[in-house]
Enzyme design. Sequence first.
Site, PDB file in Angstrom:
ATOM      1  N   SER A 199      42.010  34.748  40.729  1.00  0.00           N
ATOM      2  CA  SER A 199      40.747  35.481  40.832  1.00  0.00           C
ATOM      3  C   SER A 199      39.602  34.728  40.170  1.00  0.00           C
ATOM      4  O   SER A 199      38.743  35.320  39.507  1.00  0.00           O
ATOM      5  CB  SER A 199      40.890  36.883  40.211  1.00  0.00           C
ATOM      6  OG  SER A 199      39.924  37.767  40.740  1.00  0.00           O
TER       7      SER A 199
ATOM      8  N   SER B  79      37.149  42.522  42.251  1.00  0.00           N
ATOM      9  CA  SER B  79      37.608  41.262  42.855  1.00  0.00           C
ATOM     10  C   SER B  79      38.313  41.394  44.189  1.00  0.00           C
ATOM     11  O   SER B  79      38.622  40.368  44.813  1.00  0.00           O
ATOM     12  CB  SER B  79      38.533  40.532  41.876  1.00  0.00           C
ATOM     13  OG  SER B  79      37.779  39.837  40.914  1.00  0.00           O
TER      14      SER B  79
ATOM     15  N   LYS C 293      45.486  41.659  46.654  1.00  0.00           N
ATOM     16  CA  LYS C 293      44.449  41.190  45.739  1.00  0.00           C
ATOM     17  C   LYS C 293      44.161  42.262  44.703  1.00  0.00           C
ATOM     18  O   LYS C 293      44.074  43.450  45.013  1.00  0.00           O
ATOM     19  CB  LYS C 293      43.159  40.844  46.495  1.00  0.00           C
ATOM     20  CG  LYS C 293      42.089  40.234  45.609  1.00  0.00           C
ATOM     21  CD  LYS C 293      42.474  38.836  45.148  1.00  0.00           C
ATOM     22  CE  LYS C 293      41.544  38.325  44.041  1.00  0.00           C
ATOM     23  NZ  LYS C 293      41.855  38.925  42.728  1.00  0.00           N
TER      24      LYS C 293
ATOM     25  N   LYS D 154      37.046  39.394  47.177  1.00  0.00           N
ATOM     26  CA  LYS D 154      37.431  38.023  47.532  1.00  0.00           C
ATOM     27  C   LYS D 154      38.286  37.944  48.795  1.00  0.00           C
ATOM     28  O   LYS D 154      38.463  36.858  49.355  1.00  0.00           O
ATOM     29  CB  LYS D 154      38.145  37.384  46.347  1.00  0.00           C
ATOM     30  CG  LYS D 154      37.184  37.129  45.184  1.00  0.00           C
ATOM     31  CD  LYS D 154      37.882  36.909  43.864  1.00  0.00           C
ATOM     32  CE  LYS D 154      36.840  36.772  42.740  1.00  0.00           C
ATOM     33  NZ  LYS D 154      37.419  36.903  41.405  1.00  0.00           N
TER      34      LYS D 154
END
Length: 500
Positions: A172, A116, A285, A119
């Site tokens: 997320s 993730s 993140k 992103k």
Amino acid sequence: MRGRRFAALLLTAACLTASHSGSWNFSVHAAGVQPEGEAPEAGQPGTGTSKPGQSGEDASGTDAPEAGQPGTEDQAQTEGWPTPPEVTGGRAILMEANSGTILFEKNSRQQGYPASITKIATAIVAIENGNFSDQVTFSHDAVFKTEGSGIWRDVDEVMTLEECMYAMMLESANECAYAIAEHVGGTYEEFVGMMNAKAAELGCQGTNFNNPHGLPDEEHLTTCYDMALISCYALQNDTFRQIVGTVRYDIPPTNKHEEITYLTNHHKMMKQSESRYYEPCIGGKTGYTQVSGHTLVTFAEKEGVTLVTVVMQEDKTSQYEDTRALLDWGFEHFYNSSISRNIAEEGQQTEGEFLETGRFADLDQEAVVTLPKGVSFAETEQELAMTNDPQAAGILQFTYNKKPVGAANILRTMEEIVPYPFQEAPETPVLQEEAEQPEAGVNSWLIVGIVLGVILLAGLGFGIYLLKDNFHWIRHRIMNRQRGQIHRHIIGRKSRRRRR
């Protein structure tokens, strides 16, 4: 001497720009290109955001390099460089965001599955190409072609692009990433193409995005170095900083949900209630799949230094331990120093006047070098390189013991340097007295007089020629005429005597 050399480098860049209108293709080190999560344990539900049957932020199903394997790309120790901490994860990098200086790297150019942290790229592309007030409608594909982390959206549910962005970066939410891609890109595939175009623009050479969320895909790959480049670029955007720096966000009721949806940032270093809390942390993140292991990107600021860490192939505990160790080491051993201020303070009049006037070119006032504490700016070396950036005449790259530590764009000013016309004959210099005299008009009578004078001279010359050619004949005629006159005079005298 050093100050004059800086001035010469600046002037050289300005002159090259003026005399060469084409594009230059010089290699520029990454330091000059600037050009800025915790998953639930297997089988455990998350904070109301993980779908049944999934073990973390993303789903799993493809093989990948094993996490935790030692790499072969560990950073060689630079002379004068502080000794870095031990990093247990398979891949890692620590980069200073303002200068682009790589402070530490371990297998940072080795490809792997990002999960993730993908992103981050999705977010900056959406920010630059979308409108936050737009209404985003969730398609069937956005809802049913995603799994793992999410906020349980329904088909035809409507949210603003801003709300989707916060859901994607804090919780997320994979369905939100999919919906963002469809809305901003027009199509899912077009948006993925935009992500790859942005990565290539930033100099990423080990990245191939195949989706906007990071769910497992054998062709969806990146590197720690590339993610650091993307992150440093994204941090230049205030909207991005605001989103990743948010701990909690509320989505109001929608056409499909009557209740408020509460969002919480998954990054544990952001939350004061967490044991992993790290005060300098300003965002980041998280990421996780079974094949990628834990991945984590973290941003932190302290005393004018902005650090970006990217770790991949980590386990649940080591991702935060490695990140904190790298950040602590970076803040303890490095500092930023202004390039333009140091050059100006070197005290050379030639260079000082050049920078103060900024007549043709000037240095980027925001550019810095990142150096080990105890190392001065005077110990750096600099090199001039050309750039294709239309706003810059060139770039000054700085190294310390051959290691890149920063760069500064040489920015063009409004004043142009006129190139010398080598193919044209130089004009005859005009004396100042002549230049000051007013330009006289053409006198037609003068021209007529000159013509008549030429004709007169030609006639005179022709007459002289004829006189010379007939001189003896003319003389003979004159003498005969004189003899005749004398003869007649004698005869007349004789005639008068006879009459007497």
